[in-house]
Design a protein around this motif. Structure first.
Motif, PDB file in Angstrom:
ATOM      1  N   LEU A   1       0.806  -1.227   0.000  1.00 17.66           N
ATOM      2  CA  LEU A   1       0.000   0.000   0.000  1.00 17.66           C
ATOM      3  C   LEU A   1       0.837   1.274   0.000  1.00 17.66           C
ATOM      4  O   LEU A   1       0.331   2.340  -0.352  1.00 17.66           O
TER       5      LEU A   1
ATOM      6  N   PHE B   1       5.391  -0.256  -5.813  1.00 17.25           N
ATOM      7  CA  PHE B   1       4.044  -0.710  -6.164  1.00 17.25           C
ATOM      8  C   PHE B   1       3.154   0.432  -6.667  1.00 17.25           C
ATOM      9  O   PHE B   1       1.979   0.213  -6.962  1.00 17.25           O
ATOM     10  N   ASP B   2       3.704   1.641  -6.744  1.00 18.79           N
ATOM     11  CA  ASP B   2       2.893   2.801  -7.154  1.00 18.79           C
ATOM     12  C   ASP B   2       2.225   2.583  -8.513  1.00 18.79           C
ATOM     13  O   ASP B   2       1.041   2.895  -8.692  1.00 18.79           O
TER      14      ASP B   2
ATOM     15  N   PHE C   1      -6.369  -0.499  -1.713  1.00 19.12           N
ATOM     16  CA  PHE C   1      -5.654  -0.090  -2.938  1.00 19.12           C
ATOM     17  C   PHE C   1      -6.574   0.189  -4.115  1.00 19.12           C
ATOM     18  O   PHE C   1      -6.117   0.670  -5.148  1.00 19.12           O
TER      19      PHE C   1
ATOM     20  N   ARG D   1      -0.531  -0.362  -8.430  1.00 18.79           N
ATOM     21  CA  ARG D   1      -1.602  -0.285  -7.417  1.00 18.79           C
ATOM     22  C   ARG D   1      -2.983   0.021  -8.033  1.00 18.79           C
ATOM     23  O   ARG D   1      -3.978  -0.629  -7.667  1.00 18.79           O
TER      24      ARG D   1
END
Length: 393
Positions: free
Chosen positions: A181, A186-187, A317, A190
């Protein structure tokens, strides 16, 4: 001659120090159940719990390695041996071990999932867990149907001598919600995760319920689940008016399912392996059963699994609309937000009763962890008020 390591007798035994041969095995237990070794003064046996525990751990790992090598040799082509057996910290109810198999074609990364200490899984009247062997059957059936799940390489047999469990492929990815998160890596992915979760669920719910699956999986529909948690709640004799309201609200809404499918049963953070590329696999199938597929949709949207990002309904997310769009596009069928809301209410009530169970555990063993989770029952009351009275998902 044995180096600097010494053991001191306490006043319980004597005050002398004696060198200890680290290579000596054959430790025994005294009447108190402590692991002991003969003192060189020959007057008593001395407890060496910490030292012996280390040796026991090493022996245990050696036993597991030897047993797994014998079991995996005929399964993995070109098998040479195992390296890197390491107990991982993850897994609340089962042991998880990481290991590598050296084969002719290269290294095969593996995971051993095993009952604690290899002991048979305790299945009480209220247990909803399936045996690990059944987990493996469900995973392989799902994987064959196109579900992202780790390949099961071997299911342990009694003759292997290391308990119940199975060996599966170790895939790349992350399961820790905080990293998924909030970490930058992971941007980019997501915003796509909610839709991918919907697609994964659609594939799970499309798995053919063969005779083999029906033979090993329990059938647990909505009314059965609600009754089970009602019974658990009543046993505690600790009334929560909001929980009472939720039971009444859910009874007519969960009375009829449109269909029965394979249900993962615990599809949420911690059991989703996610990489910067997306959802890699669904893990931890111990609650798999046949039931209402809406259960999986509601559970991943339950507020407790959003980890503080409440506006992102799906796991903190993503948006519910994206989850449902991915589900429908992958063949899962059309699900309305109202249908999802019913099962989110159920998820909040279920987790609230589970928190009450944690408090009851704290009463028995004074575990701080159980107390910390037990106090969170009140958070679910707030969630239920928002869901039922305010209609806010």
């Amino acid at each position: 001659m044995y180096g600097a390591r010494t053991l001191r007798h306490t006043q319980k035994y004597c005050s002398k120090e004696y060198p200890v041969d680290p290579s000596t095995s054959g430790s025994l237990s005294n009447d108190a159940g402590e692991v002991t070794r003969n003192c060189r003064c020959d007057e008593s046996r001395i407890p060496i719990a910490g030292y012996a525990a280390t040796r026991c751990r090493i022996r245990s790992m050696n036993n597991i390695t030897s047993a797994l090598e014998a079991a995996l040799r005929p399964v993995l082509p070109g098998f040479v041996g195992l390296t890197g057996l390491t107990r991982l910290s993850g897994g609340a109810s089962q042991e998880t071990w990481s290991l590598d198999a050296e084969c002719g074609a290269g290294i095969v990364p593996l995971i051993l999932r095993r009952t604690p200490g290899g002991a048979p899984r305790a299945a009480g009247e209220t247990s909803t867990s399936v045996p690990l062997e059944t987990e493996a059957i469900a995973i392989e059936a799902s994987r064959a149907a196109g579900v992202a799940a780790p390949r099961v390489r071997y299911v342990l047999k009694e003759s292997d001598g290391i308990g119940e469990g199975y060996v599966m492929d170790r895939l790349p990815g992350e399961t820790i919600a905080r990293k998924i998160l909030r970490d930058k890596e992971f941007d980019a992915v997501r915003p796509d995760l909610a839709r991918q979760c919907g697609e994964t669920l659609a594939r799970i719910h499309a798995v053919e319920l063969t005779a083999a699956l029906r033979q090993v999986l329990p059938v647990t529909d909505g009314p059965t689940q609600l009754r089970r948690y009602r019974d658990t709640y009543d046993v505690y004799d600790y009334p929560h008016p909001v929980f009472e309201m939720a039971f009444k609200w859910l009874e007519p809404r969960m009375s009829g399912a449109r269909r029965q499918t394979l249900v993962h049963g615990d599809f949420r953070h911690g059991n989703l392996l996610i990489s910067p590329k997306g959802v890699e696999a669904a893990l931890d199938w111990e609650l798999v059963h046949i039931g209402d597929p809406l259960e999986d949709i509601g559970w991943i949207c339950t507020n407790s699994w959003r980890f503080g990002i409440q506006e992102k309904v799906v796991g903190g997310f993503g948006d519910l609309a994206d989850l449902l769009a991915g589900y429908e596009a992958a063949g899962g069928g059309h699900v309305t937000e109202e249908e999802a809301r019913t099962w989110i209410v159920y998820g909040s009530l279920k987790w609230g009763v589970m928190c009450m169970s944690m408090y009851q555990g704290f009463v028995r063993d004074r575990s701080v962890e159980r107390a910390a989770i037990g106090r969170r029952a009140s958070e679910n009351e707030i969630d239920l008020v928002n869901l039922i009275i305010r209609g806010k998902i």
